[in-house]
Design a protein around this motif. Structure first.
Motif, PDB file in Angstrom:
ATOM      1  N   SER A   1       0.887  -1.306   0.026  1.00 12.78           N
ATOM      2  CA  SER A   1       0.003  -0.174   0.065  1.00 12.78           C
ATOM      3  C   SER A   1       0.827   1.271   0.019  1.00 12.78           C
ATOM      4  N   ILE A   2       0.348   2.324  -0.432  1.00 11.72           N
ATOM      5  CA  ILE A   2       0.854   3.614  -0.558  1.00 11.72           C
ATOM      6  C   ILE A   2       0.035   4.686   0.226  1.00 11.72           C
ATOM      7  N   LEU A   3       0.669   5.373   1.031  1.00 14.01           N
ATOM      8  CA  LEU A   3      -0.077   6.519   1.611  1.00 14.01           C
ATOM      9  C   LEU A   3       0.070   7.822   0.830  1.00 14.01           C
ATOM     10  N   PHE A   4      -0.712   8.280   0.267  1.00  9.89           N
ATOM     11  CA  PHE A   4      -0.627   9.500  -0.537  1.00  9.89           C
ATOM     12  C   PHE A   4      -1.094  10.661   0.255  1.00  9.89           C
ATOM     13  N   ILE A   5      -0.350  11.732   0.645  1.00 11.37           N
ATOM     14  CA  ILE A   5      -0.633  12.844   1.267  1.00 11.37           C
ATOM     15  C   ILE A   5      -0.629  14.066   0.514  1.00 11.37           C
ATOM     16  N   ARG A   6      -1.546  14.858   0.500  1.00 14.60           N
ATOM     17  CA  ARG A   6      -1.724  16.177  -0.082  1.00 14.60           C
ATOM     18  C   ARG A   6      -2.512  17.131   0.358  1.00 14.60           C
TER      19      ARG A   6
ATOM     20  N   PRO B   1      -4.990  14.149   3.963  1.00 12.94           N
ATOM     21  CA  PRO B   1      -4.386  15.336   4.073  1.00 12.94           C
ATOM     22  C   PRO B   1      -3.175  15.455   4.791  1.00 12.94           C
ATOM     23  N   VAL B   2      -2.181  16.485   4.518  1.00 11.50           N
ATOM     24  CA  VAL B   2      -1.075  16.520   5.131  1.00 11.50           C
ATOM     25  C   VAL B   2      -0.998  16.986   6.480  1.00 11.50           C
ATOM     26  N   SER B   3      -1.071  15.878   7.414  1.00  7.48           N
ATOM     27  CA  SER B   3      -0.986  16.071   8.984  1.00  7.48           C
ATOM     28  C   SER B   3      -0.237  14.948   9.726  1.00  7.48           C
ATOM     29  N   VAL B   4       0.135  15.349  10.915  1.00  6.56           N
ATOM     30  CA  VAL B   4       0.810  14.406  11.523  1.00  6.56           C
ATOM     31  C   VAL B   4      -0.147  13.138  11.855  1.00  6.56           C
ATOM     32  N   ASN B   5      -1.268  13.443  12.321  1.00  2.00           N
ATOM     33  CA  ASN B   5      -2.409  12.476  12.486  1.00  2.00           C
ATOM     34  C   ASN B   5      -2.366  11.593  11.468  1.00  2.00           C
ATOM     35  N   SER B   6      -2.856  12.175  10.134  1.00  2.00           N
ATOM     36  CA  SER B   6      -3.131  11.196   9.157  1.00  2.00           C
ATOM     37  C   SER B   6      -1.706  10.259   8.696  1.00  2.00           C
ATOM     38  N   ILE B   7      -0.518  10.680   8.928  1.00  2.00           N
ATOM     39  CA  ILE B   7       0.610   9.981   8.393  1.00  2.00           C
ATOM     40  C   ILE B   7       0.610   8.756   9.788  1.00  2.00           C
TER      41      ILE B   7
ATOM     42  N   ILE C   1       0.236  25.113   4.646  1.00  2.00           N
ATOM     43  CA  ILE C   1      -0.375  24.081   5.240  1.00  2.00           C
ATOM     44  C   ILE C   1      -0.067  24.434   6.744  1.00  2.00           C
ATOM     45  N   GLU C   2      -0.856  24.119   7.686  1.00  2.00           N
ATOM     46  CA  GLU C   2      -0.866  24.362   9.198  1.00  2.00           C
ATOM     47  C   GLU C   2       0.093  23.543   9.644  1.00  2.00           C
ATOM     48  N   ASP C   3       0.860  23.920  10.590  1.00  5.94           N
ATOM     49  CA  ASP C   3       2.187  23.204  11.390  1.00  5.94           C
ATOM     50  C   ASP C   3       2.717  22.201  10.225  1.00  5.94           C
ATOM     51  N   ILE C   4       3.159  22.811   9.170  1.00  6.76           N
ATOM     52  CA  ILE C   4       3.985  22.056   8.192  1.00  6.76           C
ATOM     53  C   ILE C   4       5.331  21.729   8.681  1.00  6.76           C
ATOM     54  N   SER C   5       5.914  22.611   9.836  1.00  6.01           N
ATOM     55  CA  SER C   5       7.066  22.214  10.361  1.00  6.01           C
ATOM     56  C   SER C   5       7.131  20.976  11.072  1.00  6.01           C
ATOM     57  N   SER C   6       6.045  20.791  11.917  1.00  4.56           N
ATOM     58  CA  SER C   6       5.803  19.479  12.828  1.00  4.56           C
ATOM     59  C   SER C   6       5.614  18.382  11.687  1.00  4.56           C
ATOM     60  N   VAL C   7       4.753  18.578  10.633  1.00  9.45           N
ATOM     61  CA  VAL C   7       4.812  17.291   9.573  1.00  9.45           C
ATOM     62  C   VAL C   7       6.177  17.106   9.238  1.00  9.45           C
ATOM     63  N   LEU C   8       6.928  17.984   8.784  1.00 10.01           N
ATOM     64  CA  LEU C   8       8.323  17.816   8.054  1.00 10.01           C
ATOM     65  C   LEU C   8       9.247  16.921   9.259  1.00 10.01           C
TER      66      LEU C   8
END
Length: 253
Positions: free
Chosen positions: A3-8, A33-39, A59-66
């Motif tokens: 499987s692939i997790l596609f985030i956008r 969506p691009v979020s820590v919870n989703s990933i 994207i809100e909180d992109i730094s925490s996602v990265l």
């Protein structure tokens, strides 16, 4: 097929084309969506994270996602593939080391290439695990180290200098754990042989030694290996040391 997790950031024509194209090719996709919870929710279900980077600056909180993506790539060997603009890739690589990315695709989207890349990076033959060669004349010790490391690394064992040199000449190796006090051909001699061969001279070596007195350690470090490990090291400390080594290697690239 894994499987692939596609985030956008959002659903649009482009993300729809990616999803439809990959599903048509037979991939199972988690679209989020691009979020820590989703990933975090789908990371264990997916072998690869596909990140469509369009609009990352909003994207809100992109730094925490990265930061989270960086930790997954480095600590859990997750594969991260980016689709978007090279300027967006540059922003991401300020946090996620470029060496941690399995690949990137700059727009415009090439669906055929994307499908080929996804097949490549989710195949059973592709491995993100680092390859470690353990060289020691003690078969019991070799088996113990292989058992300790086999879940985190691709581990090969060799019981002699010639066996080790032949293996390195024909196979990719990311690190050699080399017994310092081997009979016949010692660890330092093997190290010298490696340094004289351009094809394998760049492979880092950590010496394994049973001696922890100052003179012995100085002799080991005089050769300027990537490090040395006492054979009394336990499993947890060994894994921690190797993980730190490979993290540092990634940041140097």
């Amino acid at each position: 097929m894994d499987s692939i997790l596609f985030i956008r950031r959002e659903n649009n024509f482009m993300t729809g084309a990616i999803v439809n194209g990959l599903k048509k090719a037979g991939f199972e996709l988690y679209e989020e969506p691009v979020s820590v919870n989703s990933i975090q929710q789908y990371k264990d279900e997916s072998s690869l994270i596909l990140f469509y980077t369009d609009g990352i600056e909003v994207i809100e909180d992109i730094s925490s996602v990265l930061v989270y993506l960086k930790d997954l790539c480095i600590e859990e060997n997750k594969l991260l593939y980016l689709i978007g603009d090279p300027n967006e890739f540059s922003v991401i690589c300020k946090t996620v080391p470029k060496a941690s990315l399995c690949d990137t695709m700059a727009r415009p989207l090439d669906m055929a290439k994307l499908v080929n890349d996804m097949n490549k990076y989710t195949s059973d033959t592709f491995s993100q695990k680092k390859s470690i060669l353990v060289v020691d004349d003690d078969p019991t010790y070799l088996k113990i180290i292989r058992e300790w490391l086999k879940n985190d690394y691709s581990v090969t064992i060799a019981s002699s200098a010639m066996q080790a040199i032949m293996y390195m000449s024909n196979n990719p190796v990311d690190l050699v754990l080399l017994d310092y006090e081997m009979p016949v051909t010692t660890g330092p001699k093997v190290f010298e042989m490696m340094k004289s061969d351009p094809e394998i001279s760049g492979i880092p070596v950590m010496f394994l030694t049973g001696k922890n007195d100052k003179d012995s350690i100085m002799k080991v470090m005089f050769l300027k290996p990537a490090g040395y490990l006492l054979k009394t090291i336990n499993k947890e400390e060994l894994i921690k040391t190797l993980r730190s080594f490979f993290v540092n290697q990634k940041y140097k690239k």
